[in-house]
Design a protein around this motif. Structure first.
Motif: not given
Length: 363
Positions: A166-174, A215-224
């Motif tokens: 769950d990368k979304h949860e990781v980045l949200s916690e960060a 997929h590299w684009k997913q990182l940009f979408d998650l960050a936004k």
């Protein structure tokens, strides 16, 4: 190096724990070169610090080449997936006695090694008390590990976010634990496509930081979505999988390792384009300082930058290292945009000494 995904949500956690805690005894046990592609060239001051790290800590470290952002003095740093503690100890020396480093990992065997050598390193660094601690926990559950809101200046990570489902949860916690103006500075592996279920279910490829690649684009979408600024590509390098049996599973999928910078800014940050002058005050960057693969500031040289970049410099730990002026009305500058790392590789732009995870050992 490993820390992700509580077992109650999926089985990946137990697989990663077993891989890094029991199956891997040295970096020679790894099955791919996913994290042994050349990392950014370490400056001498970092190499000097690395020479002070205890041999056992180094030998039991399965992570990427040390990811070291600039301007670390007195900072509070969190290392996601700290493993045997190699990066944490290096960073604890670089932040100085008034800084502090927290390493979080879920693997008992790795934490045991890390905790065993606290006194050794404090003595080697000349510190009269520890400026470092290691906690057991999961990188998407930082609150459970006692990491408070808005409490950290910088987060670093070497090919660990990839190991978590769950990368979304990781980045949200960060994002939650970073102070305003704080930065997530991390290396990881990305794919040129969304990977198939067959690839994602392969235990070895997951443990080797391949199956978990976004997929590299997913990182940009998650960050936004979470609220970070547009990710800045600091460095990148090609990543080859050479074992025939693993290549067969991956098919035509391609991979790249990238160092990204993600900043957390206040919602009301001033975003006016500015002319800035770097004053050469960042340690070991007296002549110039690299912000991303496109942007390097020369000491004393005026440069006009877009409003988003100006906002980052004004709000972050770099604010005292630049002089800010209103941008000339006729000035030209590049707007921040999403960058496909595979296109950067094909263009041969800035062949990155500074690439990626990792060097000498891998994840």
């Amino acid at each position: 190096m490993s820390s992700c995904c509580p077992a109650k949500t999926n089985d990946i956690t137990d697989d990663v724990k077993d891989y890094y805690g029991k199956k891997l005894q040295t970096a020679d046990d790894l099955q791919t070169t996913a994290c042994t592609t050349p990392a950014q060239k370490m400056p001498k001051y970092v190499r000097d610090v690395m020479a002070l790290i205890h041999d056992e800590v180094v030998s039991k470290y399965y992570g990427c080449g040390l990811v070291v952002p600039d301007c670390l003095e007195d900072m509070k740093i969190l290392d996601l997936g700290s493993g045997s503690g190699r990066d944490c100890y290096a960073l604890s020396k670089l932040v100085g006695k008034d800084g502090f480093v927290i390493g979080i990992d879920m693997t008992d065997e790795q934490l045991e090694v890390a905790n065993r050598h606290v006194d050794y390193h404090m003595k080697a660094f000349g510190f009269d008390k520890p400026n470092i601690k290691f906690v057991k926990g999961y990188i998407e559950k930082l609150k459970d590990a006692g990491i408070a809101d808005n409490s950290v200046d910088i987060i670093v990570s070497n090919c660990v976010i990839n190991l978590c489902k769950d990368k979304h949860e990781v980045l949200s916690e960060a994002y939650r634990v970073l102070k305003e103006g704080g930065e997530l500075y991390f290396s990881d592996v990305y794919a040129d496509r969304v990977l198939s279920d067959e690839i994602r279910s392969h235990k070895v490829l997951w443990g080797e930081c391949v199956s978990g690649a976004l997929h590299w684009k997913q990182l940009f979408d998650l960050a936004k979505d979470i609220g970070f600024e547009t990710p800045r590509t600091f460095a990148y390098s090609d990543l080859k999988i050479t074992k025939p049996e693993l290549k067969e599973i991956l098919g035509d999928a391609k991979f790249v390792s990238v160092v990204y910078r993600l900043f957390k800014l206040p919602k009301d940050a001033d975003r006016n384009a500015s002319q800035v002058i770097y004053n050469g005050t960042v340690t070991d960057n007296q002549n110039e300082i690299k912000f991303d693969h496109n942007l390097t500031f020369k000491n004393g040289a005026p440069m006009t930058i877009d409003g988003d970049t100006a906002a980052i410099l004004k709000q972050s730990r770099f604010k005292e290292d630049f002089m800010f002026q209103k941008a000339p009305c006729c000035a030209k500058y590049s707007e921040v945009k999403e960058e496909n790392p595979f296109n950067l590789l094909e263009s041969g732009d800035a062949i990155n000494q500074g690439g990626s995870c990792c060097a000498g050992s891998c994840c």
